[in-house]
Design an enzyme around this catalytic site. Structure first.
Site, PDB file in Angstrom:
ATOM      1  N   HIS A   1      36.097  65.896 -22.238  1.00  0.00           N
ATOM      2  CA  HIS A   1      36.913  64.834 -22.854  1.00  0.00           C
ATOM      3  C   HIS A   1      36.924  63.525 -22.054  1.00  0.00           C
ATOM      4  CE1 HIS A   1      38.411  68.300 -25.067  1.00  0.00           C
ATOM      5  NE2 HIS A   1      38.801  68.865 -23.948  1.00  0.00           N
TER       6      HIS A   1
ATOM      7  N   SER B   1      31.864  63.247 -24.275  1.00  0.00           N
ATOM      8  CA  SER B   1      33.071  64.025 -24.527  1.00  0.00           C
ATOM      9  C   SER B   1      32.659  65.395 -25.053  1.00  0.00           C
ATOM     10  CB  SER B   1      33.934  63.341 -25.584  1.00  0.00           C
ATOM     11  OG  SER B   1      34.957  62.597 -24.978  1.00  0.00           O
TER      12      SER B   1
ATOM     13  N   SER C   1      38.431  63.406 -28.822  1.00  0.00           N
ATOM     14  CA  SER C   1      39.221  63.347 -27.592  1.00  0.00           C
ATOM     15  C   SER C   1      38.972  62.126 -26.716  1.00  0.00           C
ATOM     16  CB  SER C   1      38.975  64.615 -26.768  1.00  0.00           C
ATOM     17  OG  SER C   1      37.624  64.680 -26.367  1.00  0.00           O
TER      18      SER C   1
ATOM     19  N   ASP D   1      32.864  71.633 -20.323  1.00  0.00           N
ATOM     20  CA  ASP D   1      34.199  72.013 -20.800  1.00  0.00           C
ATOM     21  C   ASP D   1      34.023  72.624 -22.183  1.00  0.00           C
ATOM     22  OD1 ASP D   1      36.743  72.195 -21.908  1.00  0.00           O
ATOM     23  OD2 ASP D   1      37.424  70.283 -21.106  1.00  0.00           O
TER      24      ASP D   1
ATOM     25  N   GLU E   1      35.105  74.303 -17.203  1.00  0.00           N
ATOM     26  CA  GLU E   1      36.516  73.924 -17.171  1.00  0.00           C
ATOM     27  C   GLU E   1      37.465  74.901 -17.873  1.00  0.00           C
ATOM     28  OE1 GLU E   1      37.948  71.298 -15.776  1.00  0.00           O
ATOM     29  OE2 GLU E   1      39.785  70.932 -16.885  1.00  0.00           O
TER      30      GLU E   1
ATOM     31  N   ASN F   1      38.207  77.477 -14.614  1.00  0.00           N
ATOM     32  CA  ASN F   1      39.428  77.805 -15.354  1.00  0.00           C
ATOM     33  C   ASN F   1      40.286  78.824 -14.614  1.00  0.00           C
ATOM     34  OD1 ASN F   1      41.025  77.698 -17.952  1.00  0.00           O
ATOM     35  ND2 ASN F   1      40.596  79.891 -17.839  1.00  0.00           N
TER      36      ASN F   1
ATOM     37  N   LYS G   1      44.189  75.904 -11.737  1.00  0.00           N
ATOM     38  CA  LYS G   1      43.765  75.363 -13.029  1.00  0.00           C
ATOM     39  C   LYS G   1      44.548  76.050 -14.148  1.00  0.00           C
ATOM     40  CE  LYS G   1      41.422  74.175 -16.769  1.00  0.00           C
ATOM     41  NZ  LYS G   1      41.752  74.682 -18.095  1.00  0.00           N
TER      42      LYS G   1
ATOM     43  N   ASP H   1      47.263  73.574 -15.616  1.00  0.00           N
ATOM     44  CA  ASP H   1      46.763  72.738 -16.724  1.00  0.00           C
ATOM     45  C   ASP H   1      47.067  73.410 -18.065  1.00  0.00           C
ATOM     46  OD1 ASP H   1      44.716  72.318 -18.765  1.00  0.00           O
ATOM     47  OD2 ASP H   1      43.427  71.345 -17.318  1.00  0.00           O
ATOM     48  N   ASN H   2      46.611  74.659 -18.218  1.00  0.00           N
ATOM     49  CA  ASN H   2      46.799  75.350 -19.499  1.00  0.00           C
ATOM     50  C   ASN H   2      48.282  75.492 -19.830  1.00  0.00           C
ATOM     51  OD1 ASN H   2      44.226  75.745 -18.431  1.00  0.00           O
ATOM     52  ND2 ASN H   2      43.910  77.696 -19.467  1.00  0.00           N
TER      53      ASN H   2
ATOM     54  N   CYS I   1      49.955  71.766 -21.287  1.00  0.00           N
ATOM     55  CA  CYS I   1      50.293  71.896 -22.715  1.00  0.00           C
ATOM     56  C   CYS I   1      51.792  71.704 -22.932  1.00  0.00           C
ATOM     57  CB  CYS I   1      49.841  73.249 -23.256  1.00  0.00           C
ATOM     58  SG  CYS I   1      48.042  73.384 -23.324  1.00  0.00           S
TER      59      CYS I   1
ATOM     60  N   HIS J   1      40.437  75.621 -27.946  1.00  0.00           N
ATOM     61  CA  HIS J   1      39.275  74.749 -27.751  1.00  0.00           C
ATOM     62  C   HIS J   1      38.531  74.379 -29.028  1.00  0.00           C
ATOM     63  CE1 HIS J   1      36.410  72.683 -25.227  1.00  0.00           C
ATOM     64  NE2 HIS J   1      35.458  73.157 -26.008  1.00  0.00           N
TER      65      HIS J   1
ATOM     66  N   HIS K   1      46.554  66.020 -21.388  1.00  0.00           N
ATOM     67  CA  HIS K   1      47.532  66.293 -20.328  1.00  0.00           C
ATOM     68  C   HIS K   1      47.717  65.071 -19.418  1.00  0.00           C
ATOM     69  CE1 HIS K   1      46.996  70.262 -21.700  1.00  0.00           C
ATOM     70  NE2 HIS K   1      46.316  70.792 -20.714  1.00  0.00           N
TER      71      HIS K   1
ATOM     72  N   SER L   1      43.200  70.413 -11.792  1.00  0.00           N
ATOM     73  CA  SER L   1      42.014  70.968 -12.450  1.00  0.00           C
ATOM     74  C   SER L   1      40.738  70.341 -11.893  1.00  0.00           C
ATOM     75  CB  SER L   1      42.054  70.682 -13.951  1.00  0.00           C
ATOM     76  OG  SER L   1      43.211  71.211 -14.512  1.00  0.00           O
TER      77      SER L   1
ATOM     78  N   GLN M   1      37.139  71.266  -9.991  1.00  0.00           N
ATOM     79  CA  GLN M   1      35.804  70.921 -10.518  1.00  0.00           C
ATOM     80  C   GLN M   1      34.924  70.312  -9.423  1.00  0.00           C
ATOM     81  OE1 GLN M   1      33.943  71.351 -13.020  1.00  0.00           O
ATOM     82  NE2 GLN M   1      35.174  71.692 -14.845  1.00  0.00           N
TER      83      GLN M   1
HETATM   84  P1  NAI Z   1      44.435  83.213 -22.925  1.00  0.00           P
HETATM   85  O1  NAI Z   1      43.384  84.215 -23.066  1.00  0.00           O
HETATM   86  O2  NAI Z   1      45.298  83.169 -21.710  1.00  0.00           O
HETATM   87  O3  NAI Z   1      45.443  83.268 -24.187  1.00  0.00           O
HETATM   88  C1  NAI Z   1      45.073  83.481 -25.498  1.00  0.00           C
HETATM   89  C2  NAI Z   1      46.069  84.464 -26.099  1.00  0.00           C
HETATM   90  O4  NAI Z   1      45.867  84.563 -27.518  1.00  0.00           O
HETATM   91  C3  NAI Z   1      45.915  85.881 -25.535  1.00  0.00           C
HETATM   92  O5  NAI Z   1      47.132  86.321 -24.987  1.00  0.00           O
HETATM   93  C4  NAI Z   1      45.488  86.725 -26.733  1.00  0.00           C
HETATM   94  O6  NAI Z   1      45.986  88.020 -26.691  1.00  0.00           O
HETATM   95  C5  NAI Z   1      46.063  85.915 -27.895  1.00  0.00           C
HETATM   96  N1  NAI Z   1      45.392  86.145 -29.173  1.00  0.00           N
HETATM   97  C6  NAI Z   1      44.079  86.348 -29.443  1.00  0.00           C
HETATM   98  N2  NAI Z   1      43.859  86.511 -30.746  1.00  0.00           N
HETATM   99  C7  NAI Z   1      45.073  86.405 -31.349  1.00  0.00           C
HETATM  100  C8  NAI Z   1      45.505  86.477 -32.697  1.00  0.00           C
HETATM  101  N3  NAI Z   1      44.650  86.697 -33.699  1.00  0.00           N
HETATM  102  N4  NAI Z   1      46.837  86.324 -32.959  1.00  0.00           N
HETATM  103  C9  NAI Z   1      47.726  86.108 -31.965  1.00  0.00           C
HETATM  104  N5  NAI Z   1      47.365  86.031 -30.659  1.00  0.00           N
HETATM  105  C10 NAI Z   1      46.052  86.171 -30.351  1.00  0.00           C
HETATM  106  O7  NAI Z   1      43.705  81.795 -23.093  1.00  0.00           O
HETATM  107  P2  NAI Z   1      44.312  80.364 -22.714  1.00  0.00           P
HETATM  108  O8  NAI Z   1      43.911  80.012 -21.335  1.00  0.00           O
HETATM  109  O9  NAI Z   1      45.721  80.323 -23.115  1.00  0.00           O
HETATM  110  O10 NAI Z   1      43.414  79.408 -23.657  1.00  0.00           O
HETATM  111  C11 NAI Z   1      43.547  79.454 -25.070  1.00  0.00           C
HETATM  112  C12 NAI Z   1      42.624  78.391 -25.691  1.00  0.00           C
HETATM  113  O11 NAI Z   1      43.071  77.084 -25.315  1.00  0.00           O
HETATM  114  C13 NAI Z   1      41.177  78.458 -25.246  1.00  0.00           C
HETATM  115  O12 NAI Z   1      40.346  78.107 -26.329  1.00  0.00           O
HETATM  116  C14 NAI Z   1      41.103  77.401 -24.161  1.00  0.00           C
HETATM  117  O13 NAI Z   1      39.782  76.968 -23.942  1.00  0.00           O
HETATM  118  C15 NAI Z   1      41.995  76.344 -24.731  1.00  0.00           C
HETATM  119  N6  NAI Z   1      42.596  75.379 -23.801  1.00  0.00           N
HETATM  120  C16 NAI Z   1      43.026  74.201 -24.366  1.00  0.00           C
HETATM  121  C17 NAI Z   1      43.646  73.243 -23.596  1.00  0.00           C
HETATM  122  C18 NAI Z   1      44.074  71.964 -24.204  1.00  0.00           C
HETATM  123  O14 NAI Z   1      44.442  71.034 -23.482  1.00  0.00           O
HETATM  124  N7  NAI Z   1      44.087  71.818 -25.510  1.00  0.00           N
HETATM  125  C19 NAI Z   1      43.873  73.434 -22.155  1.00  0.00           C
HETATM  126  C20 NAI Z   1      43.427  74.726 -21.673  1.00  0.00           C
HETATM  127  C21 NAI Z   1      42.812  75.644 -22.474  1.00  0.00           C
END
Ligand code: NAI
Length: 463
Positions: free
Chosen positions: A52, A75, A80, A128, A189, A214, A219, A223-224, A228, A334, A384, A392, A396
């Site tokens: 991003h 990006s 983003s 990322d 990332e 990650n 991180k 960050d996550n 958020c 993501h 963020h 984070s 990196q």
């Molecule tokens: P995580 O693996 O810690 O959490 C995901 C959760 O979703 C797990 O607990 C899992 O059991 C649950 N899950 C899976 N399928 C499901 C379903 N059908 N119904 C309900 N729950 C379900 O992963 P994390 O780190 O929380 O990342 C989640 C996503 O967010 C990833 O795609 C990551 O790349 C992205 N992300 C986005 C950020 C942003 O700024 N927008 C920042 C960091 C990560």
């Protein structure tokens, strides 16, 4: 010829002023500039960066160049980019290819451009979500004869990606293979990109070492989560200006991003419910005071729906058909396939403003879809805050230094930075917020089996 594609170079001064603010909030990155600036450990590194293109990322880019790297940037999401940040980076002479609202075709051509260094192929990737890594590895496999891999696109994304691969294959035969073989390492990332790397490695398709940024504690647990916590509600507010207090919000997934997102909505006064598939995370949600429900049970009654799972088809057409008029639907994971946006394409869409659409369902009820299902905190707001991104991005930079200077010591595979570096990243962020650490006496350290300088926890400690 200008070696950049951005919205408007006239925004550069505005971007630069925001960099001045961000630098004061990114102590980790600034400390690395001070520690390594003279030695230039990244000299000779040609880093293809796909992340991003925001103000915070600009401070990362300028840290990498201060440490001696050559960098080209795009990006990792079509919505983003912060155009003023891209402009200021372009004005500084770093090639950048990023426009907020770029098309998918442009997205993949920009991904291609980050590898086109003048004095040789890129030798490092900073990724990322894994698209830059995937572009090169997929292209090389097609070049090696696996043409069926790009025979039948199953989505708009794939169509654009496959078209770009074909174009590059035609223009420069052998390029993908040469480019793949030049890569010394990749630092990744996010959760989704890390999943892709472990999959590649499991299938024997990862030809170079990768560092999973990650899963540095500093991180994903910051960050996550805390990122958020600030940026989710920011995105919903900027998109809709809806009153959050009193609304019923559903957070799908209670991993790191889900925990931060639920806290964000609760902090704004919403009544928050959570869906989960993992009993551990479901129990955590319940004991944090959230009602754990199924989406089927709440689709018709909740006001706001947010996916945080990194999974696909979480909010499906049947859920959206049940929703009440003007329910808000968005994703902070993501990729955009968490919500079945493609299934809505034959409905009536009314664009409200950039990255906000109103879609009429067969019942006559309308839903408000944010960023067409792409991560809403970056599409509808500015992602963020700098401080958490500093943690984070300090990981990196340390990962890039490790892979560039010691990559030869690593077999292909996916690695995590050692805990001492993780603790170092945290330490670099304490002063800024006035944290005073206590120190262990020798006797205390011996008693709990550590040294007074750390690391303070075993590798299996979960925080
Ligand atoms: P995580 O693996 O810690 O959490 C995901 C959760 O979703 C797990 O607990 C899992 O059991 C649950 N899950 C899976 N399928 C499901 C379903 N059908 N119904 C309900 N729950 C379900 O992963 P994390 O780190 O929380 O990342 C989640 C996503 O967010 C990833 O795609 C990551 O790349 C992205 N992300 C986005 C950020 C942003 O700024 N927008 C920042 C960091 C990560």
């Amino acid at each position: 010829m200008t070696d950049y594609i951005i919205r408007d170079i006239g925004l550069a001064q505005y971007g630069r002023k925001e960099f001045d603010i961000a630098e004061t909030e990114m102590p980790g990155l600034m400390a690395l500039r001070e520690e390594y600036g003279a030695d230039k450990p990244l000299a000779g590194a040609r880093i293809a960066g796909s992340l991003h293109m925001t103000v915070q990322t600009a401070i990362l880019i300028e840290t990498l160049t201060a440490l001696g790297a050559d960098v080209r940037w795009a990006s990792c999401n079509i919505y983003s980019t912060q155009d003023h940040a891209a402009a200021a980076i372009a004005a500084s002479g770093v090639p950048v290819f990023a426009v907020k609202g770029e098309t998918l075709e442009e997205y993949w051509s920009y991904t291609d451009r980050i590898f086109q260094f003048q004095d040789g192929p890129a030798n490092m990737i900073l990724d990322d979500g894994g698209d830059a890594t995937m572009y090169v590895l997929l292209g090389a496999r097609v070049e090696a004869g696996e043409t069926d891999l790009i025979a039948v696109p199953t989505s708009e994304e794939e169509e654009a990606l496959f078209a770009q691969i074909r174009k590059r294959l035609k223009e420069s035969p052998g390029w993908f293979t040469r480019q793949r073989d030049a890569i010394k390492g990749v630092s990744e990332e996010t959760t989704t990109g890390v999943h892709r790397l472990y999959d590649l490695h499991k299938n024997g398709q990862l030809p170079f070492p990768a560092i999973n940024v990650n899963d540095s504690v500093t991180k994903s647990k910051f960050d996550n989560k805390y990122g958020c916590k600030e940026s989710l509600v920011d995105g919903i507010r900027r998109a809709t200006d809806v009153m959050m207090a009193g609304k019923v919000a559903v957070v799908c997934g209670y991993g790191d991003v889900g925990k931060g997102s639920a806290a964000s909505l609760r902090g704004a006064g919403a009544r928050v419910k959570v869906t989960e598939v993992d009993p551990i995370c479901a129990l955590q949600a319940a004991m944090d005071g959230f009602e754990v429900v199924t989406l089927e049970d709440v689709a018709a009654t909740a006001d706001i729906f947010v996916t945080t799972t990194g999974n696909k088809d979480v909010i499906r057409l049947e859920h959206m058909r049940d929703m009440k008029d003007m329910a808000i639907v968005g994703n902070i994971g993501h990729f955009d396939n968490e919500i079945q946006v493609a299934a809505l394409r034959n409905h009536k869409w009314t664009n409200v403003k950039e990255q906000v659409d109103m879609i009429e369902m067969p019942s006559g009820n309308r839903i408000i879809l944010l960023s067409q299902g792409r991560l809403l905190n970056l599409g509808n707001a500015t992602g963020h805050p700098s401080f958490v991104m500093s943690a984070s991005f300090t990981n990196q930079v340390l990962a890039q230094i490790e892979l560039w200077t010691k990559g030869g010591d690593y077999q292909p595979g996916v690695y995590i930075l050692p805990k001492a570096l993780d603790e170092k990243v945290a330490r670099l962020h304490l002063d800024k917020i006035g944290v005073k650490l206590s120190t262990l006496s020798k006797e205390q350290a011996d008693y709990i089996g550590v040294t007074p300088e750390g690391p303070f926890k075993s590798d299996h400690y979960r925080y």
